[in-house]
Enzyme design. Structure first.
Site, short mmCIF file in Angstrom:
data_model
loop_
_atom_site.label_atom_id
_atom_site.label_comp_id
_atom_site.label_asym_id
_atom_site.label_seq_id
_atom_site.Cartn_x
_atom_site.Cartn_y
_atom_site.Cartn_z
N LYS A 89 16.11 39.86 81.99
CA LYS A 89 14.92 39.54 81.19
C LYS A 89 15.26 38.51 80.12
O LYS A 89 14.41 37.67 79.77
CB LYS A 89 14.36 40.81 80.55
CG LYS A 89 13.03 40.59 79.82
CD LYS A 89 11.93 40.13 80.76
CE LYS A 89 10.66 39.71 80.03
NZ LYS A 89 10.07 40.77 79.23
N THR B 251 11.54 44.32 75.86
CA THR B 251 12.65 43.37 75.80
C THR B 251 13.34 43.54 74.45
O THR B 251 12.80 43.16 73.42
CB THR B 251 12.14 41.93 75.95
OG1 THR B 251 11.43 41.80 77.19
CG2 THR B 251 13.30 40.93 75.93
N LYS C 129 11.32 36.75 68.33
CA LYS C 129 12.25 37.82 68.68
C LYS C 129 13.01 37.50 69.96
O LYS C 129 14.25 37.59 70.01
CB LYS C 129 11.49 39.14 68.87
CG LYS C 129 12.34 40.27 69.49
CD LYS C 129 11.51 41.51 69.72
CE LYS C 129 10.51 41.39 70.85
NZ LYS C 129 11.14 41.51 72.20
#
Length: 300
Positions: A175, A99, A247
């Site tokens: 995602k 990702t 993140k």
């Protein structure tokens, strides 16, 4: 006539990369590289060909599977001083399982295409155990031709495979939406369990009751028990690091701002993960976010 199985290079043999490589190595020839010698040792014990560098692994591969941390690492692995793009052969594919966000994916795909290499954007959900069992959820953005080449790899790793679109970046987009929900659900579960503790409720009974009703969620069931273990001396087993959600929620926020969309709940959850990282919890399991909400349990 039986076709020759593709040779796969797996770059990044960390928590997810190694079990994926081990799973693939059961039926496909796999070459692996990681900067950590211990991970290479484990890979070699599983029948994976140990390589001295990313280039060494990629030079003879039909497909390169990348398990990198973020966009910066992706670009370094592909186009850095020791980047593999220069040795990839025309007709091969790069399967991106990480990702990293939508930004820059189109440029990465375009640069690879100059060498006749296609990018398969295939971020995944699951964990190390599910990776090793071929039980991952994978969303894919890639051309039909690239998807055909990647099919033996994706079928081996995924129990649920969703084709989002024909463009690299489509997988990252979905995602990103997925991680918004996951990050919010983990934070919400932490708040709920902290409140139950503050009200003097038994934690295990609370989890059982919540799991049987409308408040149930995958993240509550999965992270709930680990959130309670986060208060133990050794903490919960690290299955998904807290700083990964720093993140990922950063990716969510950046995408939302680019779309001029307000996501106040996601923003609040992101602050909890940032606070956890600032308090030294980044390398702990993400369920440890409960210790940001409530530094200590009130009941035992």
């Amino acid at each position: 006539m039986t076709s020759t199985p593709p040779t796969v290079a797996v770059l990044g043999l960390g928590a997810m990369g190694l079990p994926m490589a081990q799973r693939l190595a059961e039926t496909l020839p796999v070459r692996g590289f990681d900067i950590a010698e211990a991970r290479l040792d484990l890979a070699e014990q599983s029948g994976i060909v140990r390589c001295a560098s990313g280039r060494d692994a990629a030079v003879s591969a039909d497909a390169v599977l990348l398990a990198v941390r973020d966009a910066a690492q992706l670009n370094d692995v592909l186009f850095g001083e020791q980047g593999i793009a220069q040795v990839l052969r025309s007709g091969s594919i790069v399967v991106l399982t990480s990702t990293v966000g939508v930004d820059g994916i189109a440029d990465v795909a375009a640069r690879l295409a100059e060498s006749g290499v296609e990018l398969v954007d295939a971020p995944l959900s699951g964990g190390p155990a599910r990776a090793g069992a071929g039980d991952l959820l994978i969303v894919v953005g890639a051309s039909p031709a690239a998807r055909i080449k990647a099919q033996p790899i994706l079928d081996r790793l995924a129990s649920t495979l969703t084709v989002v679109g024909d463009r690299p970046g489509d997988g990252q987009a979905l995602k990103t939406v997925n991680q918004l929900l996951c990050g919010v659900h983990i934070a919400a579960a932490a708040e709920a369990l902290a409140l139950a503790d503050a009200l003097g409720l038994d934690a295990e009974r609370t989890l059982d009751a919540l799991g049987a009703g409308a408040a149930a969620s995958f993240m509550l069931a999965n992270r709930g028990p680990r959130a309670l273990q986060a208060y133990d001396e050794d903490g919960a087993e690290v299955l998904s690091r807290l700083d990964i959600f720093v993140k990922d929620m950063g990716i969510v926020g950046k995408a939302a701002r680019a779309a001029h969309l307000a996501t106040p709940v996601a923003a609040a959850a992101e602050q909890l993960y940032l606070l956890g990282e600032a308090q030294g919890l980044g390398a702990e399991d993400d369920s440890a976010v409960i210790r940001v909400v409530a530094p200590r349990r009130r009941t035992t």
